[in-house]
Write an enzyme that holds these catalytic residues in place. Structure first.
Site, short mmCIF file in Angstrom:
data_model
loop_
_atom_site.label_atom_id
_atom_site.label_comp_id
_atom_site.label_asym_id
_atom_site.label_seq_id
_atom_site.Cartn_x
_atom_site.Cartn_y
_atom_site.Cartn_z
N HIS A 79 2.15 3.88 -6.72
CA HIS A 79 3.41 3.19 -7.02
C HIS A 79 3.08 1.79 -7.52
O HIS A 79 2.38 1.05 -6.82
CB HIS A 79 4.28 3.11 -5.77
N HIS A 136 -1.34 9.29 -8.05
CA HIS A 136 -0.20 8.93 -7.20
C HIS A 136 -0.35 7.48 -6.76
O HIS A 136 -0.99 7.18 -5.74
CB HIS A 136 -0.15 9.88 -6.00
N ASP A 191 -1.52 5.80 -3.09
CA ASP A 191 -0.09 5.59 -2.82
C ASP A 191 0.31 4.12 -3.03
O ASP A 191 0.87 3.77 -4.07
CB ASP A 191 0.26 6.06 -1.40
N ASP A 192 0.05 3.29 -2.03
CA ASP A 192 0.42 1.86 -2.07
C ASP A 192 -0.75 1.09 -1.44
O ASP A 192 -0.64 0.65 -0.28
CB ASP A 192 1.70 1.62 -1.26
N HIS A 233 7.99 13.62 -4.22
CA HIS A 233 7.47 13.48 -2.85
C HIS A 233 8.13 14.56 -1.98
O HIS A 233 9.37 14.65 -1.92
CB HIS A 233 7.84 12.12 -2.27
N GLU A 291 5.85 15.09 3.17
CA GLU A 291 5.18 13.93 3.77
C GLU A 291 5.83 13.74 5.16
O GLU A 291 5.14 13.74 6.16
CB GLU A 291 5.38 12.69 2.88
N1 ADE Z 1 7.45 4.82 -2.18
C1 ADE Z 1 6.30 4.15 -2.08
N2 ADE Z 1 5.47 4.77 -1.24
C2 ADE Z 1 6.11 5.87 -0.78
C3 ADE Z 1 5.77 6.91 0.11
N3 ADE Z 1 4.59 6.96 0.73
N4 ADE Z 1 6.68 7.86 0.33
C4 ADE Z 1 7.86 7.80 -0.28
N5 ADE Z 1 8.23 6.85 -1.12
C5 ADE Z 1 7.35 5.88 -1.38
ZN ZN Z 2 4.11 7.87 -2.88
#
Ligand code: ADE
Ligand code: ZN
Length: 345
Positions: free
Chosen positions: A32, A30, A291-292, A210, A213
């Protein structure tokens, strides 16, 4: 097997164990692609192209955001500097260098055609070629394997998602292996996107979305029922309904858990309050991702270290997590076997 927390161990021995854990081979499911862009990369690309990035950075150069909606706006503003296939080739290489430095041997990246040519199929093919070129190069030079999961963006709406799903379906194969959805979970419902997920499934793509969350367990139920996904992005709020948790266990659904992301964005106040260990103890297949990463000041080795320190997970526990991740990867069986071999599993 976890280490007995009562077993005496010196501080030096413990720190050595942590270093070993940081260095373990890892699988990330996961991530992005744009969200993994180092801020320096985005800043210098903005400068080269004379694109203003007002409000995107803090004075110390990190990404600026206060909450999840603001995070999404900063993400999209930062992404606005990426305008050509060559930009995405360079981005992919930069991201893979960072992942490989963290011990990642296999990564699945979320890529949105919306940002790569505005969802137009011919443009998307050019961006995809450029990312594959970087993936092949990094495979040879860094020994990391990358596969792509095309993602639609929930707050761009179901019509745009159909265009995205068409891009996914037309390029499905040995490199584009899945379809998913990110974006603002508080907009619309999973079901609004069923047409797009059906199209992707019919093209042979594996599915993730997703869910759970920001919204609670009902959203995870919706994802499983309405989109028929195999994996859930985050999914952590399933813990609020034990009946749902038991169902996830029984049916073998896999959660792409991103603990650092959840803590930085405020889903949980700190890692000790995060439900990953409770979910795992109840038998849910949990995996670990970032994630990011630069947005959340994290990296795969940091996630491993923080989980080890907070929940006393040992190397055997992380090996189990990596094996679960490899088994849940959307790649073909030959690739999976090679990844499992790299994990020593
Ligand atoms: N796009 C990038 N990170 C995200 C996240 N944590 N939740 C939803 N969309 C995303
Ligand atoms: Zn994500």
């Amino acid at each position: 097997m976890t280490r007995d927390p009562n077993e005496p161990i010196s501080r030096d021995e413990y720190e050595y164990e942590i270093e070993l854990i940081r260095a373990l081979p890892k699988v990330e499911l996961h991530l992005h692609l744009e969200g993994a862009a180092p801020p320096g990369f985005i800043r210098s690309m903005g400068k080269q192209k004379s694109i203003r990035l007002d409000g995107v950075f803090n004075p110390d150069g990190s990404y600026a955001f206060r909450d999840f909606p603001h995070f999404l706006r900063t993400y999209e503003a930062a992404t606005s500097v990426l305008k050509t296939p060559e930009d995405y080739r360079r981005l992919t290489l930069a991201v893979l260098e960072e992942s490989a430095a963290n011990g990642v041997v296999y990564s699945e990246c979320f890529i949105s055609p919306d940002f790569c040519g505005g969802g137009e199929l011919n443009a998307w093919r050019e961006y995809l070629d450029a990312m594959r070129e970087a993936s092949d190069e990094a495979g040879k030079s860094l020994g990391i394997t990358l596969r792509g999961v095309v993602t639609c963006v929930r707050h761009f709406g179901p019509d745009q998602a159909k265009r995205t799903a068409l891009c996914a379906a037309e390029t499905a194969g040995d490199w584009i292996v899945g379809f998913g959805m990110g974006g603002d979970e508080n907009r619309g419902s999973q079901k609004d996107f069923a047409y797009s997920f059906d199209m992707a499934r019919e093209a042979g793509l594996a599915l993730t979305t997703h869910a759970g969350e920001w919204r609670g367990p009902r959203e995870v139920e919706d994802a499983v029922r309405d989109l028929r996904v195999q994996r859930i992005g985050h999914g952590v709020r399933a813990i609020e309904d034990f009946r749902l948790v038991d169902n996830l266990v029984e049916k073998g659904f896999v959660l792409e858990v991103c603990p650092g992301s959840n803590v930085t964005l405020g889903v949980y106040p700190n890692l000790a309050a995060h439900p990953i260990e409770k979910l795992r103890e109840r038998g849910v297949k949990v995996t670990v991702s970032t994630d990011d990463p630069p947005f959340f000041h994290t990296a795969m080795a940091d996630e491993y270290e923080n989980l080890a320190r907070t929940f006393r997970w040992d190397a055997a526990r992380f090996a189990e997590i990596a094996r679960t991740s490899a088994e849940a990867a959307f790649c073909d069986e030959t690739t999976r076997a090679a990844v499992l071999k790299r994990l020593g599993a």
